[in-house]
Scaffold this active site. Sequence first.
Site, short mmCIF file in Angstrom:
data_model
loop_
_atom_site.label_atom_id
_atom_site.label_comp_id
_atom_site.label_asym_id
_atom_site.label_seq_id
_atom_site.Cartn_x
_atom_site.Cartn_y
_atom_site.Cartn_z
N THR A 170 0.50 -1.58 0.02
CA THR A 170 0.15 0.21 0.24
C THR A 170 1.39 1.14 0.34
OG1 THR A 170 -1.48 -0.76 1.12
CG2 THR A 170 -1.91 1.06 1.32
N GLY B 80 2.77 -3.13 8.85
CA GLY B 80 2.93 -3.11 10.37
C GLY B 80 4.28 -3.51 10.13
N GLU C 250 -7.37 -5.65 3.63
CA GLU C 250 -7.45 -6.54 3.06
C GLU C 250 -8.53 -7.14 2.73
OE1 GLU C 250 -4.99 -8.61 3.23
OE2 GLU C 250 -4.17 -8.38 5.18
#
Lengths: 658, 658
Positions: B138, B177, B421
Amino acid sequence: SVNPDLGSERQTASFSVEKLTALLDGGAEQTRIRRAVVEAIESDPVFSRENQYFQTQNERYEAAVRKAVHLQKKMHEMGWTENGPEYKYIYRALSGDVAFLLHRVFMRSISVLGSDKQIAKWIPLATQHKLIGSYAQTELGHGTYLQGLETTAVFDTATQEFILNTPKISAMKWWPGDMGRSATHTVVFAQLYVHGKCYGIHPFIVQIRSLQDHSLCPGVTAGDIGPKMNFEHIDNGFLLLKNVRVPRENMLSKFCEVQPDGTYIRQGSQKINYFTMTTVRISLISDEVLTPLMKACTIAIRYSVVRRQSKLKPGEQEAKILDYQTQQEKLLPQLAAAYAFHFINDYLQELLNRGYREIQRKNFDMLPELHALSSGFKAVITQHCTAGVEICLRACGGHGYSLLSGLPSLYTKILASCIYEGENTVLLLQTARFLIKCFMAASAGQPVPPSVTYLAAVKHGKCPAKNKLDFLSPDIYTEAYQHVAVRLTSSVAAKLQDLIQSGVKKHDAWNQCTVQLVQAAKAHCHYIAVKNFAETVEKLETKAGIQKIMKHLCDLFALHGIFSNTGAFLHDGYTSAAQMDMVTASYLDLLAVIRKDAVPLVDAFDFTDKSLNSALGSFDGQVYQRLYEWALKSPTNQMSPAYERYLKPLLHNTLSKL
Amino acid sequence: SVNPDLGSERQTASFSVEKLTALLDGGAEQTRIRRAVVEAIESDPVFSRENQYFQTQNERYEAAVRKAVHLQKKMHEMGWTENGPEYKYIYRALSGDVAFLLHRVFMRSISVLGSDKQIAKWIPLATQHKLIGSYAQTELGHGTYLQGLETTAVFDTATQEFILNTPKISAMKWWPGDMGRSATHTVVFAQLYVHGKCYGIHPFIVQIRSLQDHSLCPGVTAGDIGPKMNFEHIDNGFLLLKNVRVPRENMLSKFCEVQPDGTYIRQGSQKINYFTMTTVRISLISDEVLTPLMKACTIAIRYSVVRRQSKLKPGEQEAKILDYQTQQEKLLPQLAAAYAFHFINDYLQELLNRGYREIQRKNFDMLPELHALSSGFKAVITQHCTAGVEICLRACGGHGYSLLSGLPSLYTKILASCIYEGENTVLLLQTARFLIKCFMAASAGQPVPPSVTYLAAVKHGKCPAKNKLDFLSPDIYTEAYQHVAVRLTSSVAAKLQDLIQSGVKKHDAWNQCTVQLVQAAKAHCHYIAVKNFAETVEKLETKAGIQKIMKHLCDLFALHGIFSNTGAFLHDGYTSAAQMDMVTASYLDLLAVIRKDAVPLVDAFDFTDKSLNSALGSFDGQVYQRLYEWALKSPTNQMSPAYERYLKPLLHNTLSKL
């Protein structure tokens, strides 16, 4: 420099943004005053909210106290007074991020519940901040049902004092704002006992902390209730009382007094009390509920014309996400609701003023209707706007989920409005009780208050719409809403009567109808909101494009309500399936129409960048730059001890050349 | 000692709680293994979540890293392996509060996308934690639409390297993350350029931090994106790349390779990639979505039998709030949904396993159906469960709003599942595209996958129910759901064709139908969920009361869906108004029936107090004591500098004797 994707949206506005802002403010002069307040507050660094999203609860509390203390100075400096025209804009300009709000409630409760002598003693002390007040009603085990409070105040004739106790853990006062760390005094609600007899709930002024060193007074245990979903800046507190004595004069005694010998005297009418609750519920709508929704709409709509994603047409650049029908369907109904509720707020304010004038003349006739409308609308608006803010947040995807978007804070704060000042389900049932009563009265030919006269006029017709354009007629859709409200009220009234006639006890019957009673109360409020919006649009001046765009929003608000709740309109055949397809078609058409004015419509709310405090919602639309700059300021970009403690040993343990 | 108001609820259970727990776990042996894992984790103080609600983002991150490192040791100690039966219970036992989750994604992406040589090199390094991996897809300006990513990787034939750049601020990697502070390596997705030609998105292994001292590598700017609504324990990061060079071997090359001379070679089938996304979407349902809803139900239902408020019957003590119909109507449908989605999760898992076996045999036929079902159910379940957790939170009033209830954290975390997701609206439109395609095929007499064969069999009958008890028949309500799904799909398919035939371009026509396409996709999933629940109940053993209570929950799930969405069922007259009144009556009756078993039904989820981490939801129901004890531990009960700095000067400024 303004992001061209945002700038272009402003060039095609179909109406004058400035004129619409003035309409929302109640006149251009009000706009001027509001802007002057905003300018004064925002140019003062003490009031800055710049690093708010990075602060701990302790830091937020300290900042709120600092701002509250500074505000006193600022008001003096600016010549602002509590009765001046600027006052209502101050809280909004501060985004509510300030302490001592309960100090105001403390003062108001003394003004309303205290005797003239008590007012003369305490109000000047409070005004000059010789003390900091709070308001201790809710208990750990008791909220809505006041009669259930367990704190006691026993009158001791010998010493002419009340002895206050929170006898069980569930009796502990819990939630009062400003009480966890700041307050020196509070108004405690307790069951009054004289000579062993209970006289019910009464208010007592109790000092809880020393005025010298702020230490807790003897018998008092108090502190902060800890982290909440929001309101980090407020020290919501707990309070335990063990044989705390206050003089007889500390029971607020406008309506009830205990004389030296213990004689209990009730005086005057307490009806005004209901009026206070009504005032509170209506007054929170604007600051605590509408403003957050308007901010959320501003942020989400500006972001949705800057964010581009996927291709709408092959070969073209990625499309602005607001060009997708599904994104319009998320955001534009929230925008319409913000306007609808702004106008219903005007309506409620006017009703409240009228009620106040009547009460001054000792006429309490309007109270039941005012109570029912303020309860119902408090519930419906807080519920609707909370859902609206959540939709705005989710419509911004991942970036909406970052605190830096401002949306999470708006959501977690507005959510509380569904709970405080009357839990919504409880309030809707109060409205329903009024509706049932009025429906029965109307059916028996008795007179009923103006807002419910429609209940008497049950019509069994069908919706006369013949094509989708007919559903842009306010008469058509207002009538449909009215029909549904009458049907739901009458059918649950019938169920209630049937149950009782079949031998079910009255309270059981009521409980078995509550899900449907809530539906009826909501339908009533929705009908009033649609009708009021339509009537407001009717009266607007036609120039500068204002009436036209407001008419579109009114239509959207009404049709979205039908589209989202088709069953209520289809149920008895008032609206046919073919007509419902027309509603859907008109509704979807409207989305595309209003989409063109979406940015000007949020610009009209006239929020400054500082008041939005959002990396996504700024006037210039420079979203990505701002997200990055703000992220760099996060404390999570400072060195963490986790590296030395855990990561380095882990990596070096087995380190080899890669 | 158990609060008697809670204890009494357990004495009248109509079924065996232990047997139901075993059913949910998939057998008594699974229950035993799960409990052993929970016991091992919860008895280890390193994994404690005790002070979680008081911690800052920095503290949460450090704790998550500490736990992740300790977990390696623990697994070794306990003999747990990634392929062992215990593994799936570890994450649940930790409540997801652990770092390095993206390290696992890093490893999986290498396993799936890397060549055998790459796997042989990197997987052992990752397994032994010689590096910490992340996954950078992303970007600040790009999410769902992968083709829009702006990061570039230009092949330099001279040095046999790829040169990676994030050329604009919107190209910056954002959200990954473990990348903000921990990761040393990451898989970067970038547009591949060779000899000036763009070959689209490809994955590259890039080292971002030194393995010696953790400093950023040359050309790399990285850090933490700052505060979010939840996930304080995760260092979601940003990444800027400026002429960062990686060797040719670092492009993951199972499917595509750049040869030394710059020749681009595509090899093998990429279909398996879709399967990976499907797996991820299905696997998140259980841990990230169902568990939070089950926890929220446990907390809210236990609290609702302990909390007493107002009198239901005059003269009696205050009633348990779960005895109010409105409270039952809030909570019990969420409980039914938790069970319904648990069983649909079983269904999806089984489908997935079957799909995997087929793919092993090079048969990719099941992929479109699997993709459609996993997309639709990911969206429907995350949406439904997020709303359910919010309802549970609000149903607990003020105490639900305290972080100490555990509910705010459950809500703010589950909310993200609607976004990550695959954003839900985008996913539902993928399901809708499949439905439309299958509907067309079915109408043309072509074969379609099993889950959509019903689309071919459009029936124009009416619902045959004659009284309210008929609506407790699964055949009756399943058929009604099927009818609605077919109607919504066929009507939007017709609208789409009409628009195209009237000359609207295909992509515009699609956009104009998307609101209704989303409705059709939801109706399809809702139908499958009801049908699957009914079929599951059918197959349950009848002893120990399990089948009976599950049948009630299945009925409630189905009837609540009709009651909340009456318009869809009334629209074409399949269900009449009289029948809808029967649905309402049966639905409200069911609430009272299930209310009796509400506490045993949440006990069966078998959460420990530590895993709930809630002052309201503990097994013993000692709500008030726990709230008070926990509040005392809050840092807001430490001395604040605000007193000396602001309060004291304010109060003493004007201090006089009161």
